[in-house]
Design an enzyme around this catalytic site. Structure first.
Site, PDB file in Angstrom:
ATOM      1  N   ASP A 222       0.867  -1.169   0.000  1.00  0.00           N
ATOM      2  CA  ASP A 222       0.000   0.000   0.000  1.00  0.00           C
ATOM      3  C   ASP A 222       0.908   1.224   0.000  1.00  0.00           C
ATOM      4  OD1 ASP A 222      -2.219   1.648   0.057  1.00  0.00           O
ATOM      5  OD2 ASP A 222      -3.232   0.514   1.633  1.00  0.00           O
ATOM      6  N   TRP A 223       0.346   2.348  -0.383  1.00  0.00           N
ATOM      7  CA  TRP A 223       1.164   3.543  -0.611  1.00  0.00           C
ATOM      8  C   TRP A 223       1.746   4.077   0.698  1.00  0.00           C
ATOM      9  CZ3 TRP A 223       0.026   1.215  -4.565  1.00  0.00           C
ATOM     10  CH2 TRP A 223       0.221   1.679  -5.867  1.00  0.00           C
TER      11      TRP A 223
END
Length: 774
Positions: A222-223
């Site tokens: 995930d970012w």
């Protein structure tokens, strides 16, 4: 292309560079081996593109729960096909969806992005969605792996659960989607699982996902989720996003040179990345289509209206629906400003949003009178369509030099991750659309040092960003407003320095007191044959980054419904929300239509459902509590979130809910007749039941089969959708899954025998059999 030859031709530094993004939503190209830059986009309900705000116009589909309420894998596949078209139109290779975390608690802020509380239903729908995308050459990215059911402290929380719960419930949707549709990527979550970050969880990534299930795709973070170098590289993570920068790049090169990470491990990550590129046409040549239907084309509008209306759910109906009245009072802020989508990374820019007021008026004409309702937001939002025109955003260097200037359709933009990133200051302006002078609330939203000019006045304010939390800056930006007498043609101009994440203007009418709004609604209701009150939630409650603290409708919406119901001859409530709300007025109203977040065709879909042009045949995918106290808390304690309910998630552990999982009335009635089961290797394989549509309309039924074993929670084991004409009888065959007829005890073991329940939802069981009855 020859992947092994390509890996051999690259030195360590060039291989490592491929494993971190070149930008917020792009990867590095490597022309020497024929590798183009892969483009990624958020996409659970639409392909947004690279801009966080104000980007390309794209289809906004109904939210995931509304789509899931069809209980229809064919429709889920069609959704994937639409998203594949949308991605191809933007030359996007990888769509970051579907979200297949579960509805552990209805207080979860991000549930609108996820399908349901049931692992089997979620997994089956996700597999079909993935197939729809990947059969058209676009990678899907099921997310977030795993046990990512809380937005509170989401970057640091540790989800604490035993192996039985993990295997039987939270891993199961991922297992189904990997084994049934072979996704080309999977996203690792922010959270820890039993104290180990999901981005470096060797047991779950290397041993279960890649080993036991044979996943051959890319595991992407995930970012900004990755905080380690050697641990994440050795733990099975293949790609760190976003970039440039981060914990890999030079640090990973150094870790390999120091012997902390084997170069063969890097090679495996690169091998998976190049396989993804090959599958999506970025490793070689890809020809993108030029004839994809536009987001506002007739074909798209028909699809999206059908997706939305058919999934809407009739929770209660005392005969007032389908709507047939000569005078309809349509009441509520959500009728005028209908909420199409949730907040956060799933949000995107639609070609339009049809309000319920526009949709019902276009269908029924002068029979409809529209009355605004009470305020539904606690925070100020960017102005809607038609409030401002000639909107422009300009970025400046520290010297005052103009860096870029763009016309905008919305008066807000992201200060990072897009074209405005790196600017010393940003100016946003727009001309107010008025026919005569009016007092307006005018202001700004977003952290930074602001100067606002309007009607010859200048105002300065500083909205300080103290904690540095990106979610706070992007999803809950602070605001400042002042009341100003604004004349036609006045221009509002705001400039901000030290901007964080999101900046924008506020322009809206001065709110009126709730008592005045309720009084006007009551007067309209008295004069109508039917009052339709539209209430709901907004992106303040249904958003990434934050969980809810209550299931109650915001503002004075409950008081509005109660007052209208007391005054009207008949009252229909339409709920414009994706996740459960409390309904203290339920006994006072004649019908409730659960409309979800219906996407860009919202109003036309609601009108079609209310009038029966499309049957709202949806069935609930979440159990609705009666009170807040019936909902599990999503809030961690000391950094940990224990899953104390074990496998008894949602309906499996519910007692006397307001509405059961699977509930939905539709517009006809049903009779269930003789039923039988067939087994294979002592596992229920099929349930057969005789089904009769006893009503006067053709209808769609979702025949649900549950197993209630001894000493284990009840669970859904199969379902099928049947379209049956009025008065017709059909024999329905329901395939049942072996995956939920087993228990984990250090390995998979057969589930104990029990009762088979054939139902229209757990609150309406029609046939009960012993598991061994044939």
């Amino acid at each position: 292309m020859d992947i092994e030859k390509a890996i051999t031709s690259l030195d360590l530094r060039r291989k490592v560079r491929l494993l971190t993004g070149s930008a917020l939503f792009a990867l590095w190209p490597e022309p020497e081996i024929g590798l183009a830059s892969l483009k990624l986009s958020d996409g659970p309900t639409g392909v947004r593109g690279a801009e966080l705000r104000g980007g390309v116009i794209a289809c906004v589909l109904p939210n995931a729960t509304l789509l899931a309420q069809h209980w229809d894998v064919a429709l889920a596949r069609e959704v994937g096909e639409v998203l594949a078209d949308e991605a191809a139109a933007q030359q996007v290779h990888v769509v970051l969806g579907p979200t297949i975390n579960l509805h552990r608690t209805p207080l979860g802020g991000r549930l609108f992005e996820a399908y349901s509380e049931d692992p089997l239903l979620t997994g089956a729908l996700a597999a079909a969605y993935v197939q729809g995308l990947q059969d058209n050459g676009i990678a899907a990215t099921p997310k977030h792996y795993v046990a990512n059911e809380s937005e509170t402290e989401r970057r640091t929380v540790s989800s604490v659960l035993n192996e039985k719960t993990l295997r039987e419930v939270y891993l199961l949707p991922f297992e189904i989607v990997v084994e049934d549709s072979s996704p080309w990527a999977i996203m690792a979550a922010y959270n820890k699982v039993n104290g180990i970050p999901a981005t470096e969880h060797t047991e779950l990534v290397e041993r279960v996902l890649k080993g036991e299930w044979g996943f051959d795709g890319v595991v992407v973070s995930d970012w900004f989720a990755t905080s380690s170098t050697a641990e994440s590289a050795n733990g099975g993570l293949d790609l760190v996003m976003p970039g440039p920068g981060g914990p890999w790049e030079d640090k990973l090169v150094a870790a390999v040179e120091a012997g902390e990470v084997a170069e063969s491990t890097v090679d495996d990550h690169v091998r998976r990345l190049l396989l993804l590129a090959s599958r999506t046409g970025a490793f070689g040549e890809r020809t993108w289509p030029t004839d994809v239907p536009a987001p506002d084309s007739a074909v798209r509008r028909e699809q999206l209206r059908r997706f939305a209306a058919g999934g809407m759910t009739v929770l209660k109906n005392d005969g007032v629906l389908p709507l047939n009245a000569s005078r309809v009072a349509l009441i509520g802020r959500h009728a005028i400003d209908t909420v199409a989508q949730g907040g956060g990374s799933a949000g995107l820019r639609p070609p339009h949003v049809v309000s319920v007021a526009d949709g019902l008026t276009s269908l029924l004409g002068d029979a409809v009178s529209v009355v605004d309702g009470v305020e539904v937001r606690q925070r100020h939002a960017a102005p809607g369509a038609g409030v401002l025109r000639d909107i422009r955003a300009t970025t400046f260097a520290a010297s005052g030099e103009v860096l870029a200037s763009r016309e905008m359709e919305v008066a807000e933009l992201a200060a990072f991750g897009g074209w405005a990133q790196g600017a010393a200051s940003i100016e946003v302006s727009g001309e107010v659309v008025l026919s005569e002078p009016a007092r307006m609330l005018v202001g700004v939203r977003g952290f930074g040092r602001w100067t606002l000019e309007v009607s010859g006045e200048q105002h300065d304010t500083h909205l300080a960003w103290a904690d540095g939390i990106v979610e706070e800056a992007l999803l809950k930006p602070p605001s400042w407003t002042t009341e100003v007498l604004v004349s036609p043609g006045d221009r509002i101009t705001a400039r901000v320095r030290e901007a964080a994440a999101l900046v924008g203007l506020i322009t809206q009418p001065v709110p009126r007191p709730p008592a005045d709004a309720i009084g006007a609604a009551v007067r309209a209701a008295r004069e109508a044959d039917v009052a339709v009150v539209v209430v709901g939630l907004t992106d303040e409650q249904e958003t990434e980054g934050f969980d809810k603290t209550t299931l109650a409708l915001p503002g004075e919406q409950d008081a509005l419904v109660a007052a209208v119901a007391a005054a009207a001859k008949r009252t229909v409530v339409v709920v414009n929300a994706a996740t459960p709300v409390l309904m203290p007025w339920l006994a006072q109203v004649d019908a409730v239509l659960w409309a979800g977040l219906p996407g860009q065709e919202a109003g036309d879909a609601v009108a079609a459902a209310l009038t029966g042009a499309i049957e709202p045949a949806g069935r609930l995918v979440t159990t609705f509590p009666r009170t807040d106290s019936q909902a599990l808390s999503p809030v961690p304690s000391d950094g940990s979130l224990p899953y104390t309910e074990g496998t008894a998630i949602g309906y499996r552990g519910a007692s006397d809910p307001l509405f059961w999982f699977g509930h939905g009335l539709g517009y006809t009635t049903w009779q269930y007749g003789e039923a039988s089961t067939s087994t294979v290797d002592d596992v229920i394989d099929t349930v057969s039941v005789r089904l009769t549509n006893t009503g006067e309309r053709q209808g769609r039924e979702v025949v649900q089969v549950y197993l209630r074993p001894e000493d284990e929670p009840v669970r859904l084991i199969g379902w099928t959708v049947a379209d049956v004409g009025a008065g017709q009888t059909v024999q329905v065959e329901v395939p049942c899954s072996a995956r939920v007829q087993r228990v984990w005890a250090g390995g998979w073991q057969p589930l104990p025998d029990g009762e088979v329940l054939i139902a229209r939802g757990l609150g309406d069981v029609r046939v009960t059999l012993r598991a061994d009855e044939g």
